[in-house]
Write a protein that holds these residues in place. Structure first.
Motif, PDB file in Angstrom:
ATOM      1  N   GLY A 118       0.806  -0.808   0.378  1.00 25.25           N
ATOM      2  CA  GLY A 118      -0.010  -0.178  -0.318  1.00 25.25           C
ATOM      3  C   GLY A 118       0.780   1.312   0.121  1.00 25.25           C
ATOM      4  O   GLY A 118       0.425   2.327  -0.243  1.00 25.25           O
ATOM      5  N   VAL A 119       1.851   1.417   1.146  1.00 30.57           N
ATOM      6  CA  VAL A 119       2.809   2.227   1.158  1.00 30.57           C
ATOM      7  C   VAL A 119       3.624   2.640  -0.545  1.00 30.57           C
ATOM      8  O   VAL A 119       3.585   3.897  -0.913  1.00 30.57           O
ATOM      9  CB  VAL A 119       3.590   2.310   2.228  1.00 30.57           C
ATOM     10  CG1 VAL A 119       4.873   3.327   2.715  1.00 30.57           C
ATOM     11  CG2 VAL A 119       2.783   2.265   3.582  1.00 30.57           C
ATOM     12  N   LYS A 120       3.592   1.999  -0.861  1.00 30.72           N
ATOM     13  CA  LYS A 120       4.459   1.224  -2.281  1.00 30.72           C
ATOM     14  C   LYS A 120       3.765   2.049  -3.661  1.00 30.72           C
ATOM     15  O   LYS A 120       3.833   3.263  -4.090  1.00 30.72           O
ATOM     16  CB  LYS A 120       4.478   0.056  -2.294  1.00 30.72           C
ATOM     17  CG  LYS A 120       6.163   0.305  -3.873  1.00 30.72           C
ATOM     18  CD  LYS A 120       6.059  -1.348  -4.217  1.00 30.72           C
ATOM     19  CE  LYS A 120       7.191  -1.284  -5.396  1.00 30.72           C
ATOM     20  NZ  LYS A 120       6.901  -3.057  -5.717  1.00 30.72           N
ATOM     21  N   LEU A 121       2.514   2.300  -3.417  1.00 30.08           N
ATOM     22  CA  LEU A 121       1.943   2.703  -4.210  1.00 30.08           C
ATOM     23  C   LEU A 121       1.786   3.747  -4.265  1.00 30.08           C
ATOM     24  O   LEU A 121       0.785   5.006  -5.277  1.00 30.08           O
ATOM     25  CB  LEU A 121       0.133   1.537  -4.215  1.00 30.08           C
ATOM     26  CG  LEU A 121      -1.124   2.206  -5.245  1.00 30.08           C
ATOM     27  CD1 LEU A 121      -1.002   1.438  -6.107  1.00 30.08           C
ATOM     28  CD2 LEU A 121      -2.316   1.102  -4.652  1.00 30.08           C
ATOM     29  N   SER A 122       1.374   4.739  -2.808  1.00 27.25           N
ATOM     30  CA  SER A 122       1.997   6.265  -2.677  1.00 27.25           C
ATOM     31  C   SER A 122       3.102   7.180  -3.097  1.00 27.25           C
ATOM     32  O   SER A 122       2.316   8.493  -3.594  1.00 27.25           O
ATOM     33  CB  SER A 122       0.983   6.287  -0.724  1.00 27.25           C
ATOM     34  OG  SER A 122       2.992   6.448  -0.892  1.00 27.25           O
ATOM     35  N   GLY A 123       3.877   6.169  -3.677  1.00 23.87           N
ATOM     36  CA  GLY A 123       4.670   6.681  -4.002  1.00 23.87           C
ATOM     37  C   GLY A 123       5.694   7.615  -2.457  1.00 23.87           C
ATOM     38  O   GLY A 123       7.115   8.402  -3.377  1.00 23.87           O
ATOM     39  N   ALA A 124       5.975   7.154  -1.716  1.00 22.76           N
ATOM     40  CA  ALA A 124       5.948   7.143  -0.049  1.00 22.76           C
ATOM     41  C   ALA A 124       7.736   6.731  -0.306  1.00 22.76           C
ATOM     42  O   ALA A 124       8.208   7.727   0.619  1.00 22.76           O
ATOM     43  CB  ALA A 124       5.597   7.527   0.634  1.00 22.76           C
ATOM     44  N   ILE A 125       7.940   5.972  -1.039  1.00 24.66           N
ATOM     45  CA  ILE A 125       9.261   5.306  -0.857  1.00 24.66           C
ATOM     46  C   ILE A 125      10.090   6.146  -1.368  1.00 24.66           C
ATOM     47  O   ILE A 125      10.135   5.067  -2.704  1.00 24.66           O
ATOM     48  CB  ILE A 125       9.454   3.839  -0.927  1.00 24.66           C
ATOM     49  CG1 ILE A 125       8.234   3.540   0.013  1.00 24.66           C
ATOM     50  CG2 ILE A 125      10.286   2.454  -1.188  1.00 24.66           C
ATOM     51  CD1 ILE A 125       8.314   1.890  -0.258  1.00 24.66           C
ATOM     52  N   GLN A 126      11.602   6.632  -1.332  1.00 27.72           N
ATOM     53  CA  GLN A 126      11.924   7.197  -2.667  1.00 27.72           C
ATOM     54  C   GLN A 126      13.516   7.358  -2.016  1.00 27.72           C
ATOM     55  O   GLN A 126      14.559   7.366  -2.919  1.00 27.72           O
ATOM     56  CB  GLN A 126      11.511   8.785  -2.304  1.00 27.72           C
ATOM     57  CG  GLN A 126       9.978   9.252  -2.702  1.00 27.72           C
ATOM     58  CD  GLN A 126      10.532   8.638  -4.153  1.00 27.72           C
ATOM     59  OE1 GLN A 126      10.850   9.650  -5.171  1.00 27.72           O
ATOM     60  NE2 GLN A 126       8.860   9.088  -4.364  1.00 27.72           N
ATOM     61  N   GLU A 127      13.587   6.943  -0.718  1.00 21.46           N
ATOM     62  CA  GLU A 127      15.156   6.153  -0.859  1.00 21.46           C
ATOM     63  C   GLU A 127      15.015   5.272   0.862  1.00 21.46           C
ATOM     64  O   GLU A 127      13.474   5.220   1.273  1.00 21.46           O
ATOM     65  CB  GLU A 127      15.361   7.869  -0.072  1.00 21.46           C
ATOM     66  CG  GLU A 127      14.853   8.338   0.968  1.00 21.46           C
ATOM     67  CD  GLU A 127      15.360   9.834   1.333  1.00 21.46           C
ATOM     68  OE1 GLU A 127      16.315   9.607   1.949  1.00 21.46           O
ATOM     69  OE2 GLU A 127      14.208  10.194   1.945  1.00 21.46           O
TER      70      GLU A 127
END
Length: 307
Positions: A118-127
């Protein structure tokens, strides 16, 4: 196709309905209900009758909504309160019988995987990031980067559990705070070991309490950001710390009066602040991001990937 995701959390039941075409989706409907399934006796692994009834009635209403939207496929997952309760399977059976919803009681490992998706789908993981999801029954941690999930684990240190065990003062006393910190310190030893190796650069808070932190800050600063309709939100670290300290030091009534506070979180937000502060301090992080996408969006992500 129309897909419905139901997340039966320890505190809140969520329903999301989406139209899925190829790899894209449109959210048609979403709601959440503060069922408080873990009320009263979560540490004794019992769903009390009042909570059992609230949960069943909420899922009956969810089924009516699902029928109205002509949903093609439903996936309902239950987490800590149901999987650990002696009468959890009875709840699952009664829901199937009376609300026509089949519930999967998922493991903590599966829960962490869905939160990551779910978090990956939000685009929050940048690093390189440590994702944290504070539930009522459990807290999930996921170490990841933009390419992959590195490590994940679920711990039975959810806000409802710790509140029933330790939070007996108003405002919370140093003794109660010390009990909570000592308990999580003992529980999270392997988390700190793995973070020492991989050195995450940011803590990503998955929905829930982190949405409330963001609401409190934006309301206080009279910002126009609508937290309910953004995928991510970047905290100013000083704003977060000031808010967390204010919450911890406030009385129940003072917290209840804060703009942006919801009734469900008036007391549990103190536990969330204490856990978040402790983890960020131990790992020496001063970067905090909210992902409003969580487990239910992970269910949607898995459905999309299977199309």
């Amino acid at each position: 196709m129309r897909f419905a995701a139901i997340d039966l959390g320890t505190n809140t039941f969520h329903l999301l309905i989406a139209e899925v075409k190829n790899s894209s989706f449109e959210i048609l409907y979403k709601t959440n209900v503060p069922v408080k399934l873990g009320e009263g006796r979560i540490n004794e692994n019992i769903i009390i009758p009042a909570a059992f009834e609230r949960g069943l009635n909420t899922l009956k209403s969810f089924d009516e909504i699902i029928q109205k939207y002509d949903v093609d496929q439903v996936r309902a997952t239950a987490t800590s309160a149901v999987r650990s309760a002696e009468n959890g399977q009875d709840f699952v059976s009664k829901v199937k019988e009376h609300a026509n919803i089949t519930i999967e009681a998922i493991s903590g490992d599966e829960e962490a995987e869905l939160i990551y998706q779910g978090v990956k789908l939000s685009g929050a993981i940048q690093e390189r990031a440590l994702i944290m999801d504070i539930g009522g029954g459990s807290v999930e941690f996921i170490l990841c980067d933009q390419q992959s999930l590195i490590w994940k684990k679920s711990y039975n240190i959810g806000a409802a559990r710790l509140m029933q065990q330790f939070f007996h003062s108003n405002p919370i006393s140093d003794e109660d705070k010390g009990g909570i910190v000592h308990h999580i310190q003992n529980q999270l030893t392997d988390l700190f070991e793995i973070c020492e190796i991989h050195q995450p650069q940011v803590l990503i808070g998955s929905a829930g309490a982190f949405e409330t932190f963001a609401e409190l800050i934006t309301q206080k600063k009279n910002q126009t950001t609508d937290i309910k309709n953004v995928k991510t939100f970047n905290f100013e670290f000083d704003d977060y710390i000031a808010t967390a300290i204010e919450l911890i030091n406030a009385t129940h009534d003072q917290r209840a009066a804060m703009k942006g506070m919801i009734p469900l979180r008036v007391d549990m937000i103190v536990i969330a602040a204490l856990i978040t502060n402790y983890v960020m301090g131990r790992i020496q992080l001063n970067k905090l991001v909210l992902s409003t996408y969580d487990l239910k969006m992970g269910l949607l992500s898995q459905f999309i990937n299977k199309q």
